[in-house]
Motif scaffolding. Structure first.
Motif, PDB file in Angstrom:
ATOM      1  N   LEU A 236       7.843  -4.365 -12.117  1.00 19.50           N
ATOM      2  CA  LEU A 236       6.942  -3.364 -12.693  1.00 19.50           C
ATOM      3  C   LEU A 236       5.472  -3.757 -12.588  1.00 19.50           C
ATOM      4  O   LEU A 236       4.590  -2.904 -12.743  1.00 19.50           O
ATOM      5  CB  LEU A 236       7.314  -3.107 -14.156  1.00 19.50           C
ATOM      6  CG  LEU A 236       8.681  -2.453 -14.388  1.00 19.50           C
ATOM      7  CD1 LEU A 236       8.992  -2.384 -15.870  1.00 19.50           C
ATOM      8  CD2 LEU A 236       8.721  -1.069 -13.764  1.00 19.50           C
ATOM      9  N   THR A 237       5.189  -5.020 -12.316  1.00 23.57           N
ATOM     10  CA  THR A 237       3.798  -5.458 -12.163  1.00 23.57           C
ATOM     11  C   THR A 237       3.283  -5.233 -10.741  1.00 23.57           C
ATOM     12  O   THR A 237       2.098  -5.406 -10.481  1.00 23.57           O
ATOM     13  CB  THR A 237       3.653  -6.965 -12.486  1.00 23.57           C
ATOM     14  OG1 THR A 237       4.355  -7.743 -11.500  1.00 23.57           O
ATOM     15  CG2 THR A 237       4.192  -7.282 -13.871  1.00 23.57           C
ATOM     16  N   ARG A 238       4.156  -4.845  -9.835  1.00 27.63           N
ATOM     17  CA  ARG A 238       3.780  -4.717  -8.430  1.00 27.63           C
ATOM     18  C   ARG A 238       3.360  -3.296  -8.080  1.00 27.63           C
ATOM     19  O   ARG A 238       3.814  -2.329  -8.698  1.00 27.63           O
ATOM     20  CB  ARG A 238       4.939  -5.153  -7.539  1.00 27.63           C
ATOM     21  CG  ARG A 238       5.428  -6.577  -7.852  1.00 27.63           C
ATOM     22  CD  ARG A 238       6.457  -7.031  -6.867  1.00 27.63           C
ATOM     23  NE  ARG A 238       7.034  -8.327  -7.233  1.00 27.63           N
ATOM     24  CZ  ARG A 238       7.823  -9.042  -6.449  1.00 27.63           C
ATOM     25  NH1 ARG A 238       8.126  -8.584  -5.233  1.00 27.63           N
ATOM     26  NH2 ARG A 238       8.312 -10.192  -6.848  1.00 27.63           N
ATOM     27  N   GLU A 239       2.506  -3.193  -7.075  1.00 21.29           N
ATOM     28  CA  GLU A 239       2.062  -1.896  -6.588  1.00 21.29           C
ATOM     29  C   GLU A 239       2.697  -1.652  -5.224  1.00 21.29           C
ATOM     30  O   GLU A 239       2.431  -2.358  -4.265  1.00 21.29           O
ATOM     31  CB  GLU A 239       0.536  -1.854  -6.452  1.00 21.29           C
ATOM     32  CG  GLU A 239       0.007  -0.512  -5.977  1.00 21.29           C
ATOM     33  CD  GLU A 239      -1.503  -0.515  -5.810  1.00 21.29           C
ATOM     34  OE1 GLU A 239      -2.044   0.514  -5.381  1.00 21.29           O
ATOM     35  OE2 GLU A 239      -2.132  -1.557  -6.098  1.00 21.29           O
ATOM     36  N   ARG A 241       2.985   0.330  -1.936  1.00 22.75           N
ATOM     37  CA  ARG A 241       2.095   1.219  -1.169  1.00 22.75           C
ATOM     38  C   ARG A 241       2.738   1.749   0.103  1.00 22.75           C
ATOM     39  O   ARG A 241       2.172   2.604   0.758  1.00 22.75           O
ATOM     40  CB  ARG A 241       0.798   0.458  -0.830  1.00 22.75           C
ATOM     41  CG  ARG A 241      -0.004   0.046  -2.050  1.00 22.75           C
ATOM     42  CD  ARG A 241      -1.400  -0.374  -1.663  1.00 22.75           C
ATOM     43  NE  ARG A 241      -1.387  -1.594  -0.862  1.00 22.75           N
ATOM     44  CZ  ARG A 241      -1.460  -2.828  -1.343  1.00 22.75           C
ATOM     45  NH1 ARG A 241      -1.532  -3.005  -2.646  1.00 22.75           N
ATOM     46  NH2 ARG A 241      -1.460  -3.880  -0.567  1.00 22.75           N
ATOM     47  N   TYR A 242       3.862   1.217   0.502  1.00 17.06           N
ATOM     48  CA  TYR A 242       4.551   1.686   1.699  1.00 17.06           C
ATOM     49  C   TYR A 242       3.636   1.750   2.927  1.00 17.06           C
ATOM     50  O   TYR A 242       3.658   2.705   3.702  1.00 17.06           O
ATOM     51  CB  TYR A 242       5.187   3.064   1.448  1.00 17.06           C
ATOM     52  CG  TYR A 242       6.199   3.032   0.324  1.00 17.06           C
ATOM     53  CD1 TYR A 242       7.508   2.639   0.544  1.00 17.06           C
ATOM     54  CD2 TYR A 242       5.824   3.405  -0.983  1.00 17.06           C
ATOM     55  CE1 TYR A 242       8.444   2.602  -0.482  1.00 17.06           C
ATOM     56  CE2 TYR A 242       6.752   3.364  -2.014  1.00 17.06           C
ATOM     57  CZ  TYR A 242       8.049   2.959  -1.753  1.00 17.06           C
ATOM     58  OH  TYR A 242       8.962   2.918  -2.785  1.00 17.06           O
ATOM     59  N   GLY A 243       2.811   0.742   3.087  1.00 15.46           N
ATOM     60  CA  GLY A 243       1.948   0.659   4.253  1.00 15.46           C
ATOM     61  C   GLY A 243       0.586   1.317   4.087  1.00 15.46           C
ATOM     62  O   GLY A 243      -0.295   1.157   4.935  1.00 15.46           O
ATOM     63  N   ALA A 244       0.379   2.055   2.982  1.00 16.10           N
ATOM     64  CA  ALA A 244      -0.908   2.717   2.762  1.00 16.10           C
ATOM     65  C   ALA A 244      -1.929   1.713   2.267  1.00 16.10           C
ATOM     66  O   ALA A 244      -1.606   0.657   1.724  1.00 16.10           O
ATOM     67  CB  ALA A 244      -0.733   3.841   1.740  1.00 16.10           C
ATOM     68  N   ARG A 245      -3.208   2.029   2.434  1.00 16.00           N
ATOM     69  CA  ARG A 245      -4.270   1.146   1.971  1.00 16.00           C
ATOM     70  C   ARG A 245      -4.399   1.248   0.453  1.00 16.00           C
ATOM     71  O   ARG A 245      -4.183   2.319  -0.130  1.00 16.00           O
ATOM     72  CB  ARG A 245      -5.604   1.517   2.622  1.00 16.00           C
ATOM     73  CG  ARG A 245      -5.583   1.396   4.142  1.00 16.00           C
ATOM     74  CD  ARG A 245      -6.894   1.776   4.756  1.00 16.00           C
ATOM     75  NE  ARG A 245      -7.936   0.809   4.421  1.00 16.00           N
ATOM     76  CZ  ARG A 245      -9.185   0.896   4.860  1.00 16.00           C
ATOM     77  NH1 ARG A 245      -9.557   1.928   5.625  1.00 16.00           N
ATOM     78  NH2 ARG A 245     -10.077  -0.017   4.531  1.00 16.00           N
ATOM     79  N   PRO A 246      -4.782   0.151  -0.203  1.00 17.52           N
ATOM     80  CA  PRO A 246      -4.913   0.191  -1.682  1.00 17.52           C
ATOM     81  C   PRO A 246      -6.095   1.073  -2.100  1.00 17.52           C
ATOM     82  O   PRO A 246      -6.998   1.299  -1.332  1.00 17.52           O
ATOM     83  CB  PRO A 246      -5.163  -1.283  -2.047  1.00 17.52           C
ATOM     84  CG  PRO A 246      -5.704  -1.892  -0.813  1.00 17.52           C
ATOM     85  CD  PRO A 246      -5.049  -1.167   0.349  1.00 17.52           C
TER      86      PRO A 246
END
Length: 246
Positions: A236-239, A241-246
């Motif tokens: 749950l602490t992770r983001e 992104r599936y390859g998208a930029r942050p």
């Protein structure tokens, strides 16, 4: 009975992983540490399966996949393989009614035709008994190898192209996914491996494309539902992104 505390440890705004997969590693090393036989290590590891199931149910996870026996494990010493098959028979005969009572659905992936006929029959009966359950889908990877799975999917698709049922340009990721043994099961959000090793070992290679990984130093027989909850909290602490930029 697993208590009905689904998602109790998490706030309503948190999205727990829908599918958690576990590479259960460390039974042998646990046995060495405890100075007992490898068979006893595997038996203790089977008790940790119950902990993982309870943790998954309490967290509100929908799918739990456990890597129980790989296609490569057939190359282990015959005595160890026999111990593992005996343990599997014990589990299927003693635990399935309990899983059914708890509303858990069982699905087995892998080449079950390599298993003894009585085990194949027990697996089929367990799947049929629990087919309508929906509290948790417990997927057991048994005599399973991801490269073999992908190869078989490629052959299946090639045969459809050759017969004219599928056009070459219609081959897609969705078609490949639907040709795998995990058809109908969402890709894992989180893959946990115990024992400190950091590799997939031919497990869910296609499905793991965007999974989060967590490698734990704990040996599998020492795994508890509290550790499962800690793993979910880590997720749950992770983001993602599936390859998208942050």
């Amino acid at each position: 009975m697993v208590p009905d505390t689904t998602s109790a440890a998490y706030s309503s705004s948190q999205s727990v992983p829908q599918h958690v997969a576990v590479i259960m590693d460390g039974n042998g090393r646990w046995a060495v540490r405890e100075k007992v036989s490898r068979g006893q290590g595997h038996k203790k590891g089977s008790e940790a399966v119950r902990q993982a199931i309870e943790g998954a149910v309490e967290a509100g996870v929908s799918y739990l996949t456990l890597y129980a026996f790989s296609s490569e494990n057939w190359n282990r010493p015959q005595e160890e393989v026999s111990d593992l098959m005996g343990l599997l028979r014990f589990y299927l005969s003693r635990e399935i009614k309990r899983l059914h009572k708890e509303g858990i659905k069982l699905k087995v992936i892998g080449h079950r035709e390599r298993l003894a006929e009585d085990i194949q029959k027990m697996v089929a009966q367990a799947e049929a008994l629990t087919a309508d359950n929906s509290r948790l889908t417990l997927v057991i990877a048994l005599s399973y190898g991801a490269r073999e799975e992908i190869t078989e999917a490629a052959k299946h698709i090639a045969a459809k192209v050759q017969s004219g049922d599928v056009a070459l340009e219609d081959i897609s990721e969705d078609l490949v996914s639907s040709s795998l043994q995990t058809k109908g099961i969402p890709d894992p959000d989180l893959i946990i491996r115990t024992s400190g090793e950091q590799r997939l070992s031919n497990f869910l290679l296609w499905q793991a494309a965007y999974a989060e990984f967590l490698f734990l130093d704990v040996l599998w027989p020492d795994f508890t539902k509290e550790i499962f909850h800690e793993a979910v909290q880590n997720y749950l602490t992770r983001e993602r992104r599936y390859g998208a930029r942050p």
